[in-house]
Design a protein around this motif. Sequence first.
Motif, PDB file in Angstrom:
ATOM      1  N   UNK A 158     -28.961   4.321 -18.990  1.00  0.00           N
ATOM      2  CA  UNK A 158     -30.091   3.522 -19.487  1.00  0.00           C
ATOM      3  C   UNK A 158     -31.035   3.124 -18.361  1.00  0.00           C
ATOM      4  N   UNK A 159     -30.472   3.012 -17.140  1.00  0.00           N
ATOM      5  CA  UNK A 159     -31.295   2.624 -15.988  1.00  0.00           C
ATOM      6  C   UNK A 159     -31.975   3.834 -15.348  1.00  0.00           C
ATOM      7  N   UNK A 160     -31.324   4.999 -15.461  1.00  0.00           N
ATOM      8  CA  UNK A 160     -31.887   6.228 -14.895  1.00  0.00           C
ATOM      9  C   UNK A 160     -31.983   7.324 -15.959  1.00  0.00           C
ATOM     10  N   UNK A 182     -21.655  13.606  -2.404  1.00  0.00           N
ATOM     11  CA  UNK A 182     -21.593  12.664  -1.282  1.00  0.00           C
ATOM     12  C   UNK A 182     -21.849  13.379   0.041  1.00  0.00           C
ATOM     13  N   UNK A 183     -21.220  14.556   0.226  1.00  0.00           N
ATOM     14  CA  UNK A 183     -21.433  15.338   1.445  1.00  0.00           C
ATOM     15  C   UNK A 183     -22.906  15.723   1.609  1.00  0.00           C
ATOM     16  N   UNK A 184     -23.580  15.979   0.468  1.00  0.00           N
ATOM     17  CA  UNK A 184     -24.980  16.386   0.501  1.00  0.00           C
ATOM     18  C   UNK A 184     -25.930  15.197   0.652  1.00  0.00           C
ATOM     19  N   UNK A 185     -25.364  13.976   0.679  1.00  0.00           N
ATOM     20  CA  UNK A 185     -26.149  12.734   0.711  1.00  0.00           C
ATOM     21  C   UNK A 185     -27.013  12.616  -0.544  1.00  0.00           C
ATOM     22  N   UNK A 186     -26.404  13.011  -1.673  1.00  0.00           N
ATOM     23  CA  UNK A 186     -27.071  12.891  -2.957  1.00  0.00           C
ATOM     24  C   UNK A 186     -26.699  11.596  -3.650  1.00  0.00           C
ATOM     25  N   UNK A 225     -39.293  19.044  -9.891  1.00  0.00           N
ATOM     26  CA  UNK A 225     -40.456  18.703 -10.707  1.00  0.00           C
ATOM     27  C   UNK A 225     -40.296  17.376 -11.444  1.00  0.00           C
ATOM     28  N   UNK A 226     -39.068  17.080 -11.899  1.00  0.00           N
ATOM     29  CA  UNK A 226     -38.906  15.975 -12.844  1.00  0.00           C
ATOM     30  C   UNK A 226     -38.003  14.830 -12.374  1.00  0.00           C
ATOM     31  N   UNK A 227     -37.134  15.061 -11.389  1.00  0.00           N
ATOM     32  CA  UNK A 227     -36.232  13.990 -10.937  1.00  0.00           C
ATOM     33  C   UNK A 227     -37.000  12.968 -10.104  1.00  0.00           C
ATOM     34  N   UNK A 228     -36.408  11.802  -9.927  1.00  0.00           N
ATOM     35  CA  UNK A 228     -37.126  10.692  -9.294  1.00  0.00           C
ATOM     36  C   UNK A 228     -37.093  10.719  -7.766  1.00  0.00           C
ATOM     37  N   UNK A 229     -36.190  11.484  -7.151  1.00  0.00           N
ATOM     38  CA  UNK A 229     -36.126  11.490  -5.696  1.00  0.00           C
ATOM     39  C   UNK A 229     -35.241  12.583  -5.139  1.00  0.00           C
ATOM     40  N   UNK A 238     -31.423  12.463  -6.044  1.00  0.00           N
ATOM     41  CA  UNK A 238     -31.178  12.851  -7.425  1.00  0.00           C
ATOM     42  C   UNK A 238     -31.296  14.376  -7.576  1.00  0.00           C
ATOM     43  N   UNK A 239     -32.234  14.957  -6.844  1.00  0.00           N
ATOM     44  CA  UNK A 239     -32.423  16.410  -6.877  1.00  0.00           C
ATOM     45  C   UNK A 239     -31.164  17.130  -6.378  1.00  0.00           C
ATOM     46  N   UNK A 240     -30.593  16.632  -5.297  1.00  0.00           N
ATOM     47  CA  UNK A 240     -29.355  17.223  -4.769  1.00  0.00           C
ATOM     48  C   UNK A 240     -28.218  17.078  -5.772  1.00  0.00           C
ATOM     49  N   UNK A 241     -28.106  15.899  -6.352  1.00  0.00           N
ATOM     50  CA  UNK A 241     -27.048  15.629  -7.324  1.00  0.00           C
ATOM     51  C   UNK A 241     -27.124  16.587  -8.507  1.00  0.00           C
TER      52      UNK A 241
END
Length: 282
Positions: A33-35, A88-92, A219-223, A226-229
């Motif tokens: 709900x927050x993201x 976590x390893x990717x700093x996502x 294109x659509x993720x917030x940062x 989040x893109x790495x995740x």
Amino acid sequence: MNIVTDIFLPIALAFIMFALGLGLTGADFLRVAKQPRDFFVGAISQIILLPVIAFILVKTWPISPELAIGVMIIAAAPGGVTSNILTSFAKGDVALSVSFTAIISLISVVTVPIIVINSAEYFGADVQNISVIAKAILMFMLVTVPLIIGMLLKRFVPNFVLKFEPIAKKISIALFVLVLLGAIAKQREHIIDYFAQAGLVTFVLNLVMMIVAYFIAHLFATGPAQKKCITIECGLQNGTLAIFVANEFLGGGIYVIPAATYSLIMFATSLIFIFLVRKINN
């Protein structure tokens, strides 16, 4: 009765989901709900785009119908339980990764039987006696119930869970390796031929999906986190669940091979992705 597929495999899957539940709280579900934007970008990529890309691939790739169905099984599977560690390893965004794994695993109770049975029917497998509802109930018992039990233990006996969760994660990884080795060993007489047929198509599926997920997230993720995740979540699938589904729905055999090859490939591609993004960031 085959002890490995009929007893050990379901227990291994249930324990892996139980171990996942030990690390979850209600906040992991409320985080959607927050993201909502990040979650829906990742969920649509994994639940819809991945099976669609897999279907296009197996329709155009010269492989047997059994292997094509096997590819659809791994494409239908939810994210892998090790995705949180690799994120976590990717700093996502690890918290988002946990939410993805938990919620999409629950959704998979419905989506996996529908995708797999319809794919099997399309490619000519005999699935007339397979009930979507019955398989969804079975998956609910082996995926959802253990996950809920793990969450309840975390809620009511947190001190025990604090000590046991790291051990449970190690056991989960060991169980996954044993399931994977067991699946490979069962097909040892034909393993080279099957891997030759399934290895390249599953590699292409994994690579294409990670690239597609990365650019959609761009294109659509917030940062960046989040893109790495999202990229890692879409590249790592729950191989244990896929192998279980191949055995339970279709009797195993050659249907298991794409899940086995994908499970080996996905860690290599994810680690390369992590190396690249960390190098770029540095």
